[in-house]
Each structure stands twice: as structure tokens, then as C-alpha cells.
Design a protein around this motif. Sequence first.
Motif, mmCIF file in Angstrom:
data_model
loop_
_atom_site.group_PDB
_atom_site.id
_atom_site.type_symbol
_atom_site.label_atom_id
_atom_site.label_comp_id
_atom_site.label_asym_id
_atom_site.label_seq_id
_atom_site.Cartn_x
_atom_site.Cartn_y
_atom_site.Cartn_z
ATOM 1 N N GLU A 98 9.060 3.728 5.194
ATOM 2 C CA GLU A 98 7.763 4.340 4.897
ATOM 3 C C GLU A 98 6.837 3.345 4.201
ATOM 4 N N SER A 99 7.263 2.113 4.026
ATOM 5 C CA SER A 99 6.477 1.132 3.273
ATOM 6 C C SER A 99 5.347 0.560 4.118
ATOM 7 N N GLU A 100 4.371 -0.031 3.435
ATOM 8 C CA GLU A 100 3.237 -0.647 4.107
ATOM 9 C C GLU A 100 3.628 -2.019 4.653
ATOM 10 N N LEU A 101 2.787 -2.545 5.532
ATOM 11 C CA LEU A 101 3.043 -3.830 6.174
ATOM 12 C C LEU A 101 3.228 -4.947 5.148
ATOM 13 N N MET A 102 2.335 -5.032 4.172
ATOM 14 C CA MET A 102 2.380 -6.119 3.193
ATOM 15 C C MET A 102 3.604 -6.026 2.275
ATOM 16 N N ASP A 103 4.188 -4.838 2.123
ATOM 17 C CA ASP A 103 5.388 -4.681 1.295
ATOM 18 C C ASP A 103 6.581 -5.427 1.888
ATOM 19 N N ASN A 104 6.567 -5.633 3.189
ATOM 20 C CA ASN A 104 7.712 -6.224 3.883
ATOM 21 C C ASN A 104 7.480 -7.659 4.337
ATOM 22 N N MET A 105 6.385 -8.279 3.921
ATOM 23 C CA MET A 105 6.081 -9.642 4.357
ATOM 24 C C MET A 105 6.423 -10.662 3.293
ATOM 25 N N GLU A 106 6.838 -11.848 3.763
ATOM 26 C CA GLU A 106 7.131 -12.984 2.888
ATOM 27 C C GLU A 106 6.472 -14.228 3.471
ATOM 28 N N LEU A 107 5.997 -15.102 2.590
ATOM 29 C CA LEU A 107 5.443 -16.396 2.995
ATOM 30 C C LEU A 107 6.294 -17.499 2.390
ATOM 31 N N GLY A 108 6.372 -18.626 3.057
ATOM 32 C CA GLY A 108 7.197 -19.700 2.511
ATOM 33 C C GLY A 108 6.883 -21.060 3.095
ATOM 34 N N LEU A 109 7.582 -22.040 2.556
ATOM 35 C CA LEU A 109 7.497 -23.428 3.002
ATOM 36 C C LEU A 109 8.901 -23.954 3.262
#
Length: 127
Positions: free
Chosen positions: A92-103
Motif C-alpha cells: 500500500e506504500s507510495e512509489l517514493m517509499d520503495n525507491m533507492e538511489l546509489g553509486l
Amino acid sequence: MNKLFLTMTLAFSTMVASAQYSVMTTVTSAEDEAGETTYNATDKIGLGYQVNEKLMVGITKDGDENYELLGRYALMNGIWGTCVYNYAKDSESELMDNMELGLGYSFNVWKDLYIDPNYTMPVKADA
């Protein structure tokens, strides 16, 4: 039996992978009661496709019903940025709750074998 199957799948996938396909996995360590450390290379396994020389897209799956969709963009000299979406079934979470950024960085180990360590962090901080 499941881990044996995943290990065999990984070994077979590396034989058929071409320059456009990448096999991905994570290496995790665990310590048992005796203090011995063991390593597991099949907790998460996936497949990536090199769209062009700068962009790769892929998907990984762990032993449960959890998937990660990822995109990786080459920035310069082996350094790349990545965006990962953690898909959870019936979430039930929003899109941004499940996103990660990295290098990350690509190390050439031997001929065409690369190890790509990376660091990712959530886009949205926990409240």
C-alpha cells in the motif's frame, strides 16, 4: 534444494550471458553458533540487459516474492549511478517509499569478469 537450484541457475546463466546480458547476485555473510562465518551468493539473483553503452536495466528476485527493478547509468571511468525500485506484492506504500538511489564502481577482476560494489540509500527518509 532451492539454494542448489539457484546456484546451478547462476552457473548456467554465466555460460550463456553475452556482452549485452549481466547476471547479478548479492553476497551475504552469516555467523553460526560456533562463530564460523559462511557466505551465501544466492540470496538475491537477477538478470540485467545492457541497452546501450551507458544504460543497463534489470530485475532481481530474492527467495520470497520480492522483486527489485533497477536502472544503471554509466557516469564516467567505471563509476555509475543506480535507481532501484523495491516491488512488494500487495503493498500500500507510495512509489517514493520503495525507491533507492546509489553509486557504484566496476572493478575488472579478470578478462570480462567485473565486480560492481555499490551503495544505495532510500530516496525518502523514514519518519
